[in-house]
Design an enzyme around this catalytic site. Sequence first.
Site, mmCIF file in Angstrom:
data_model
loop_
_atom_site.group_PDB
_atom_site.id
_atom_site.type_symbol
_atom_site.label_atom_id
_atom_site.label_comp_id
_atom_site.label_asym_id
_atom_site.label_seq_id
_atom_site.Cartn_x
_atom_site.Cartn_y
_atom_site.Cartn_z
ATOM 1 N N GLY A 44 -4.697 0.011 10.741
ATOM 2 C CA GLY A 44 -3.543 -0.303 11.717
ATOM 3 C C GLY A 44 -3.177 -1.991 12.017
ATOM 4 N N ARG A 45 -3.935 -2.750 11.337
ATOM 5 C CA ARG A 45 -3.844 -4.218 11.463
ATOM 6 C C ARG A 45 -3.741 -4.536 13.102
ATOM 7 N NH1 ARG A 45 -0.106 -6.864 7.063
ATOM 8 N NH2 ARG A 45 1.492 -5.582 8.221
ATOM 9 N N GLY A 92 0.813 -1.059 0.073
ATOM 10 C CA GLY A 92 0.050 0.112 0.035
ATOM 11 C C GLY A 92 0.940 1.166 0.017
ATOM 12 N N ASP A 94 3.861 -0.530 12.457
ATOM 13 C CA ASP A 94 3.819 -1.695 13.069
ATOM 14 C C ASP A 94 5.443 -2.453 12.267
ATOM 15 O OD1 ASP A 94 3.362 -2.332 10.412
ATOM 16 O OD2 ASP A 94 2.040 -3.808 10.697
ATOM 17 N N SER A 145 6.585 -6.593 2.305
ATOM 18 C CA SER A 145 7.352 -6.166 1.393
ATOM 19 C C SER A 145 8.762 -6.917 1.939
ATOM 20 C CB SER A 145 7.606 -4.874 1.160
ATOM 21 O OG SER A 145 6.327 -4.512 0.576
ATOM 22 N N ASP A 155 5.872 -4.701 6.340
ATOM 23 C CA ASP A 155 6.471 -5.867 6.660
ATOM 24 C C ASP A 155 6.428 -7.134 5.571
ATOM 25 O OD1 ASP A 155 3.958 -5.903 6.977
ATOM 26 O OD2 ASP A 155 4.113 -7.292 8.915
ATOM 27 N N ARG A 214 0.986 -5.434 -5.109
ATOM 28 C CA ARG A 214 1.174 -6.576 -4.316
ATOM 29 C C ARG A 214 1.137 -7.592 -5.305
ATOM 30 N NH1 ARG A 214 -2.588 -3.406 -1.278
ATOM 31 N NH2 ARG A 214 -1.813 -2.979 0.920
ATOM 32 N N ASP A 243 0.399 1.580 9.207
ATOM 33 C CA ASP A 243 0.157 1.026 10.277
ATOM 34 C C ASP A 243 0.914 1.136 11.457
ATOM 35 O OD1 ASP A 243 -1.991 -0.201 8.865
ATOM 36 O OD2 ASP A 243 -0.593 -1.714 8.017
ATOM 37 N N ARG A 273 -17.265 14.542 16.335
ATOM 38 C CA ARG A 273 -17.778 14.888 17.824
ATOM 39 C C ARG A 273 -18.936 16.315 17.849
ATOM 40 N NH1 ARG A 273 -13.412 16.674 19.273
ATOM 41 N NH2 ARG A 273 -12.536 15.087 20.471
ATOM 42 N N GLY A 281 -9.607 12.957 23.139
ATOM 43 C CA GLY A 281 -10.411 12.874 24.353
ATOM 44 C C GLY A 281 -11.667 11.688 24.313
ATOM 45 N N THR A 334 4.539 2.576 6.026
ATOM 46 C CA THR A 334 3.184 2.092 6.057
ATOM 47 C C THR A 334 2.484 2.971 7.044
ATOM 48 O OG1 THR A 334 2.028 0.196 7.127
ATOM 49 C CG2 THR A 334 4.160 0.478 7.918
#
Length: 231
Positions: free
Chosen positions: A170-171, A10, A129, A104, A102, A71, A127, A154, A185, A125
């Site tokens: 974020g997986r 991505g 991660d 890749s 990760d 991909r 994510d 909100r 908040g 990424t």
Amino acid sequence: MALAILCSGGDAPGMNAALKKFVDHVYKCGQTPWFIYDGLEGMIDGTIRQAYHKDVAGILHNGGTIIGSSRSKRFYDPVYRRQAFENLQKYGIDGVVVLGGDGSYNAFEVLSREHPVNFVGIPGTIDNDIYGTEYCLGVDTALNVIRHAVDNIRDTASSFKRAFVVETMGRECGYLAAVTAITSGAEICAIPEICFNKDAAQEQLKKEISGGRRYVLAIVAEGTKMTEEIR
């Protein structure tokens, strides 16, 4: 020395800035930069071209990636991995910079075990991660986009006395959800790293609502797989 860069998986904000810096730095070091277009698919098909300063002029504020990404299911096949390696040899590529996540890096780890390929990764990424770095390319932009959306939600929530559940990407990493919840908040935050006690949260919200709370915001990371349950 010839060094190539590709984007894989991505796209993420900041990739074009990384491409420009790569080209500028490689030339500054007296080496030759190359672009591998369309990610792993491009490496298999041999869409590899030398990069020039004119290619990266004025791209800093552009989204996406000017060299494309992909991909690749074909990369799971060792026959196509060999084809990709042979294309690197054809153009005399000594090393590859992988701009991605990760998945890749795992793909190149497999390739490097089979063939003598040197590679290094730039974490790209939203994510956030990737092990070994605190901040990946694209994370700050993603966080600001989420915060802007939550701020708008909100307003409606408070006007109509409603509860809203916002699921973040974020997986398996809850960074985006956690920071969004803290900075906005939010009343509820659910992330994969911490067990979420739904009953305790429900009791606390009942007390707050009886005390006059008009709305509730819940930020849920996709990795919890609890969005429907919390809603």
